[in-house]
Design a protein around this motif. Structure first.
Motif, PDB file in Angstrom:
ATOM      1  N   LEU A  17      55.884  69.020  86.414  1.00  0.00           N
ATOM      2  CA  LEU A  17      56.618  69.412  85.214  1.00  0.00           C
ATOM      3  C   LEU A  17      57.462  68.230  84.753  1.00  0.00           C
ATOM      4  O   LEU A  17      57.971  67.473  85.577  1.00  0.00           O
ATOM      5  N   PRO A  18      57.640  68.061  83.456  1.00  0.00           N
ATOM      6  CA  PRO A  18      58.513  66.973  82.995  1.00  0.00           C
ATOM      7  C   PRO A  18      59.972  67.364  83.146  1.00  0.00           C
ATOM      8  O   PRO A  18      60.265  68.550  83.110  1.00  0.00           O
ATOM      9  N   PRO A  19      60.890  66.481  83.252  1.00  0.00           N
ATOM     10  CA  PRO A  19      60.711  65.108  83.688  1.00  0.00           C
ATOM     11  C   PRO A  19      60.931  65.003  85.196  1.00  0.00           C
ATOM     12  O   PRO A  19      61.999  65.381  85.697  1.00  0.00           O
ATOM     13  N   ARG A  21      59.800  66.676  87.757  1.00  0.00           N
ATOM     14  CA  ARG A  21      59.987  67.919  88.509  1.00  0.00           C
ATOM     15  C   ARG A  21      58.632  68.444  88.974  1.00  0.00           C
ATOM     16  O   ARG A  21      57.611  68.175  88.344  1.00  0.00           O
ATOM     17  N   LEU A  22      58.649  69.199  90.047  1.00  0.00           N
ATOM     18  CA  LEU A  22      57.441  69.811  90.569  1.00  0.00           C
ATOM     19  C   LEU A  22      57.687  71.294  90.823  1.00  0.00           C
ATOM     20  O   LEU A  22      58.736  71.657  91.368  1.00  0.00           O
ATOM     21  N   GLU A  23      56.743  72.116  90.422  1.00  0.00           N
ATOM     22  CA  GLU A  23      56.743  73.518  90.821  1.00  0.00           C
ATOM     23  C   GLU A  23      55.816  73.596  92.025  1.00  0.00           C
ATOM     24  O   GLU A  23      54.646  73.209  91.943  1.00  0.00           O
ATOM     25  N   VAL A  24      56.340  74.064  93.149  1.00  0.00           N
ATOM     26  CA  VAL A  24      55.590  74.045  94.402  1.00  0.00           C
ATOM     27  C   VAL A  24      55.488  75.450  94.974  1.00  0.00           C
ATOM     28  O   VAL A  24      56.514  76.104  95.202  1.00  0.00           O
ATOM     29  N   GLU A  25      54.261  75.887  95.201  1.00  0.00           N
ATOM     30  CA  GLU A  25      54.050  77.141  95.931  1.00  0.00           C
ATOM     31  C   GLU A  25      53.947  76.762  97.399  1.00  0.00           C
ATOM     32  O   GLU A  25      53.076  75.975  97.797  1.00  0.00           O
ATOM     33  N   ASP A  35      63.267  68.518  92.117  1.00  0.00           N
ATOM     34  CA  ASP A  35      63.670  67.502  91.148  1.00  0.00           C
ATOM     35  C   ASP A  35      63.635  66.154  91.860  1.00  0.00           C
ATOM     36  O   ASP A  35      64.418  65.910  92.773  1.00  0.00           O
ATOM     37  N   LEU A  36      62.728  65.291  91.438  1.00  0.00           N
ATOM     38  CA  LEU A  36      62.550  63.986  92.080  1.00  0.00           C
ATOM     39  C   LEU A  36      63.142  62.841  91.267  1.00  0.00           C
ATOM     40  O   LEU A  36      62.940  61.680  91.594  1.00  0.00           O
ATOM     41  N   GLN A  37      63.889  63.158  90.225  1.00  0.00           N
ATOM     42  CA  GLN A  37      64.405  62.126  89.328  1.00  0.00           C
ATOM     43  C   GLN A  37      65.228  61.070  90.069  1.00  0.00           C
ATOM     44  O   GLN A  37      65.010  59.872  89.886  1.00  0.00           O
ATOM     45  N   THR A  38      66.160  61.476  90.898  1.00  0.00           N
ATOM     46  CA  THR A  38      67.006  60.515  91.614  1.00  0.00           C
ATOM     47  C   THR A  38      66.172  59.667  92.560  1.00  0.00           C
ATOM     48  O   THR A  38      66.320  58.440  92.610  1.00  0.00           O
ATOM     49  N   LEU A  39      65.280  60.281  93.310  1.00  0.00           N
ATOM     50  CA  LEU A  39      64.418  59.555  94.238  1.00  0.00           C
ATOM     51  C   LEU A  39      63.607  58.495  93.503  1.00  0.00           C
ATOM     52  O   LEU A  39      63.560  57.331  93.914  1.00  0.00           O
ATOM     53  N   ILE A  40      62.981  58.876  92.417  1.00  0.00           N
ATOM     54  CA  ILE A  40      62.109  57.963  91.680  1.00  0.00           C
ATOM     55  C   ILE A  40      62.888  56.812  91.052  1.00  0.00           C
ATOM     56  O   ILE A  40      62.437  55.667  91.050  1.00  0.00           O
ATOM     57  N   TYR A  54      50.909  59.242  85.608  1.00  0.00           N
ATOM     58  CA  TYR A  54      50.688  59.068  87.050  1.00  0.00           C
ATOM     59  C   TYR A  54      51.400  60.176  87.835  1.00  0.00           C
ATOM     60  O   TYR A  54      50.836  60.737  88.778  1.00  0.00           O
ATOM     61  N   PHE A  55      52.619  60.499  87.462  1.00  0.00           N
ATOM     62  CA  PHE A  55      53.370  61.566  88.124  1.00  0.00           C
ATOM     63  C   PHE A  55      52.577  62.872  88.104  1.00  0.00           C
ATOM     64  O   PHE A  55      52.566  63.629  89.078  1.00  0.00           O
TER      65      PHE A  55
END
Length: 87
Positions: A17-19, A21-25, A35-40, A54-55
């Motif tokens: 998901l932008p920006p 973010r991931l929806e994970v089951e 939310d991976l914004q800080t990591l990236i 790419y994300f």
């Protein structure tokens, strides 16, 4: 899927998901949002993930981690570090 594998922590399905973010089951059946914004932005090893196309190539590896084509990954037992909400 193998019941032993299902009992381990980790992802079963991922939807980018932008920006950044991931929806994970999860294998437990629970759905979480990461939310991976800080990591990236802070880790140079994840520079490719700054490109939205790419994300969006995120997938689940056999152990329940999240991976991208060039080797970037998140371990299944570390996904909880990035959880921002649960469903």
């Amino acid at each position: 899927m193998n019941s032993l594998v299902d009992a381990l922590p980790g992802a079963r399905h991922v939807s980018p998901l932008p920006p950044y973010r991931l929806e994970v089951e999860l294998r437990s059946g629970e759905t979480v949002f990461l939310d991976l914004q800080t990591l990236i932005r802070q880790r140079d090893a994840y520079w490719r993930l700054r490109q939205s196309r790419y994300f969006a190539m995120a997938s689940v590896d056999p152990l329940g981690g999240i991976r991208w084509p060039e080797g970037e990954d998140l371990a299944p037992d570390g996904l909880d570090r990035y959880v921002v909400s649960k469903e």
